[in-house]
Enzyme design. Sequence first.
Site, PDB file in Angstrom:
ATOM      1  N   GLU A 250     -50.264  25.177  21.972  1.00  0.00           N
ATOM      2  CA  GLU A 250     -50.249  25.033  22.657  1.00  0.00           C
ATOM      3  C   GLU A 250     -49.707  26.142  23.926  1.00  0.00           C
ATOM      4  O   GLU A 250     -48.471  26.886  22.720  1.00  0.00           O
ATOM      5  CB  GLU A 250     -50.254  23.710  23.916  1.00  0.00           C
ATOM      6  CG  GLU A 250     -51.480  23.239  24.073  1.00  0.00           C
ATOM      7  CD  GLU A 250     -52.697  24.151  25.446  1.00  0.00           C
ATOM      8  OE1 GLU A 250     -51.585  24.679  26.132  1.00  0.00           O
ATOM      9  OE2 GLU A 250     -53.448  23.069  26.301  1.00  0.00           O
ATOM     10  N   ARG A 334     -47.283  11.723  29.240  1.00  0.00           N
ATOM     11  CA  ARG A 334     -46.490  12.923  29.088  1.00  0.00           C
ATOM     12  C   ARG A 334     -47.060  14.115  29.382  1.00  0.00           C
ATOM     13  O   ARG A 334     -47.753  14.094  30.099  1.00  0.00           O
ATOM     14  CB  ARG A 334     -46.418  12.931  27.187  1.00  0.00           C
ATOM     15  CG  ARG A 334     -48.150  13.862  27.491  1.00  0.00           C
ATOM     16  CD  ARG A 334     -47.952  13.738  25.867  1.00  0.00           C
ATOM     17  NE  ARG A 334     -49.201  14.657  24.649  1.00  0.00           N
ATOM     18  CZ  ARG A 334     -50.205  15.762  25.133  1.00  0.00           C
ATOM     19  NH1 ARG A 334     -49.209  16.505  26.118  1.00  0.00           N
ATOM     20  NH2 ARG A 334     -51.224  15.878  24.762  1.00  0.00           N
ATOM     21  N   ASN A 336     -47.918  17.765  30.372  1.00  0.00           N
ATOM     22  CA  ASN A 336     -48.795  18.689  28.975  1.00  0.00           C
ATOM     23  C   ASN A 336     -49.352  19.934  29.503  1.00  0.00           C
ATOM     24  O   ASN A 336     -47.810  21.012  29.033  1.00  0.00           O
ATOM     25  CB  ASN A 336     -50.267  18.434  29.583  1.00  0.00           C
ATOM     26  CG  ASN A 336     -51.444  18.305  28.943  1.00  0.00           C
ATOM     27  OD1 ASN A 336     -51.806  18.779  27.559  1.00  0.00           O
ATOM     28  ND2 ASN A 336     -52.041  19.165  29.430  1.00  0.00           N
ATOM     29  N   ASN A 391     -54.424  20.524  32.920  1.00  0.00           N
ATOM     30  CA  ASN A 391     -54.529  22.032  32.759  1.00  0.00           C
ATOM     31  C   ASN A 391     -55.083  22.913  33.718  1.00  0.00           C
ATOM     32  O   ASN A 391     -55.792  22.809  34.789  1.00  0.00           O
ATOM     33  CB  ASN A 391     -55.961  22.064  31.226  1.00  0.00           C
ATOM     34  CG  ASN A 391     -55.592  21.588  30.349  1.00  0.00           C
ATOM     35  OD1 ASN A 391     -54.183  21.274  29.342  1.00  0.00           O
ATOM     36  ND2 ASN A 391     -55.977  20.987  29.347  1.00  0.00           N
ATOM     37  N   ASP A 439     -59.390  24.495  29.503  1.00  0.00           N
ATOM     38  CA  ASP A 439     -58.261  24.101  28.989  1.00  0.00           C
ATOM     39  C   ASP A 439     -57.295  25.031  30.014  1.00  0.00           C
ATOM     40  O   ASP A 439     -57.129  25.480  30.623  1.00  0.00           O
ATOM     41  CB  ASP A 439     -57.975  24.091  27.661  1.00  0.00           C
ATOM     42  CG  ASP A 439     -57.148  23.487  26.664  1.00  0.00           C
ATOM     43  OD1 ASP A 439     -55.510  23.272  27.203  1.00  0.00           O
ATOM     44  OD2 ASP A 439     -57.302  22.559  25.791  1.00  0.00           O
TER      45      ASP A 439
END
Length: 752
Positions: A250, A334, A336, A391, A439
């Site tokens: 990522e 968390r 991202n 995202n 995404d």
Amino acid sequence: MSSSFHASTVDRLGAWIAQGNVMPGQSLKVEAALGEEFGVSRTVIREAIKTLVAKGLLEVGPKVGTRVLPVRNWNLFDPQVVGWLAAKGLPQSFVLDLLDLRRAIEPMAVRWACERATPEQIAGIQAAYVRLEASVADQVDYNVADQRFHEAVLAASHNQLIEQMLPALGALLAISFEVSSAVPGELGRTLPLHKDLADAIANRDSARGVWACMSLIENAGEVITRSRQPPLKISMKWLPVCDQRFKLAEGPFWDHTHQALYWVDIAGFRALRLNEGKVCFWQFNEPVSAFIPTHSGDALVTLASGVYRLDLDSPSSQPALRLLCAADPVAGNRANEARCDRHGRLWLGTMQNNLDDQGGDLPLERRSGGLFRIDGQASVTPLLAGQGIVNTLLWPADGASVLTADTLDGVIYRYPIHADHSLGERQLWAAEHPRGAPDGSAMDAQGFVWNARWGGGCLIRFAPDGSVDRVIELPVSHPTSCVFGGPQMSTLFVTSARPAEGALELDGYVIQAQLVNKNKELAMLSRHGIRSLCCAAVATAILGMSAGVSAADKVKIGFLVKQAEEPWFQTEWAFAEKAGQEHGFEVIKIAVPDGEKTLSAIDSLAANGAKGFVICPPDVSLGPSIVAKAKANDMKVMAVDDRFVDAKGKFMEDVPYLGMAAFEVGQKQGAAMATEAQNRKWDWKETYAIINTYNELDTGKKRTDGSVDALKKAGLPEDHILFAPQKTLDVPGSMDSTGAALPKLPAAAKNL
């Protein structure tokens, strides 16, 4: 017969012909039959035909009667004729010719307007912009206001021929505006360019005015071309960047200064860097979602426990971390998505942690994510709450909004950014699509968004209004994000995930493909686009990539050039000032025609509190002296256009350099010319190219060499390429050299 009755019959008959009721080469009915069809007398028809003969639509001759002529014979500078054609629907060739006409006339008119406009005309242009701004919500009103704005600019050129052409040019401009503004969201997107143009004329800034004018024309060309093409599906040749495979690759980030690619394996708890074919990594004990280098020499990493600064010299198995902040207070979340905006501030999207201590999958059970902004002093501003999976974080060129996706919702949203930096009401920007969920994304030089489709096996390129431009097929099932990189920013890197079942051969790899030349349809980095990216890269390299600079500080950066009077450098200065306005820094412009003035200018910059400078030096051998002077004043330095050399004549590799790959740029220009000829179905036997040259400049010669190379490879005969040496590097110099070459062309030649 009244004049109004005659005018009405001319208009009806002309429109009837333009609609194709009688094709070119065919004859009209006899006057009596036409009179009966239109409900008028033979006399009225006869007089209308005389008018249409004068407009070029008809010819009258013995034996053939009254015959319709091809459109090329029609008077296309007659507003009425243009209106008839527009009502039918203009062919692509006409629209392309119209754009070429605008490119030929409007920039010079803008330059003259900057020099010649009277105070009353400047006030009129400003008033026209105010009307344009007020009508942005209504396309019809906006088009009228847009036409009046450009007519006011043309009138301010004080060129008698342009003034006499205004009625025709106004009609042609109206067509261009009507076609290009039909795309949703286009009106607001071009408004800042109109403001730039109006202000440039008011400030007598011809370089900025010409840039704004050309930007408006090229933007119209892109929109018109896009609006007339269906969404395209394109396949490309993809290769892994390395032999390592990941569970959840990522966050790709391209460091242009060091030509390095950064990314993470979220589920593998690793941050990785690829530089000169070598992969380095740093292993953590928790998920890591972003890895962003800073100008300070370290990097930001976003871990589940917070945002840290990573010492890149620390061992891969024992990374040295320093906590910057813990942005999200929600337990069990968390990090991202994470990206830096143009001010160096880090935007961080979070989500419920869906990974166990070994990187295994955990179920998503709540929408507890948020969006946060981290400023220069590590202060955290919460922006959004209750998010699913944040995202994509991208900012359109005007900086007035942010685009961000929620993968759980399957859409991309747009949030206006208020003057106090808070976010406005959420707006749907790109709707759900059957090819997967949104995404991560990258934005190209034209403002298009390339979005990775989780589970969709593709990228979707969205236009600036959120409509689908094209689909790019991928050899991976779960792409996660993408970024542009490489020396010319023409390589597309894509990260991907490896599903537990049914994985494809390349799932989990970081893959790459070339966009320019090898895939002409995707050669999106136009000359203007490359220059825009270069200016942004200069700003980013000087300011740093992360929280090293507070948005509240007014950073000063010098821009030193060797020939300030040349249009090329005037344009570079204009772009730098535009970048300064967008990125929040002040540009100090200084001309440095010789070594003595160069070193003196650096001292002057230091005295004015500049943090650094970019320079096109008068002599590249001054490099060591320039660097020494910069270090003595604790300033950063970057060379542009011309690269520093040391005492042995070797390039100073340790000095950041931003230059143009002149030959490759020329190849792109030549390829674009060849493509245009092919689109118009021109025969190479009848096609010629006039190449303006200025061989006194090495970059200029390389560019023309590249153009010639591409044209010859496309099939244009070598003896059909005419060289036109320029005496000066400005627009009049180009027009003079081209004018001198035109008489050398055969009478029926088609000229590129």
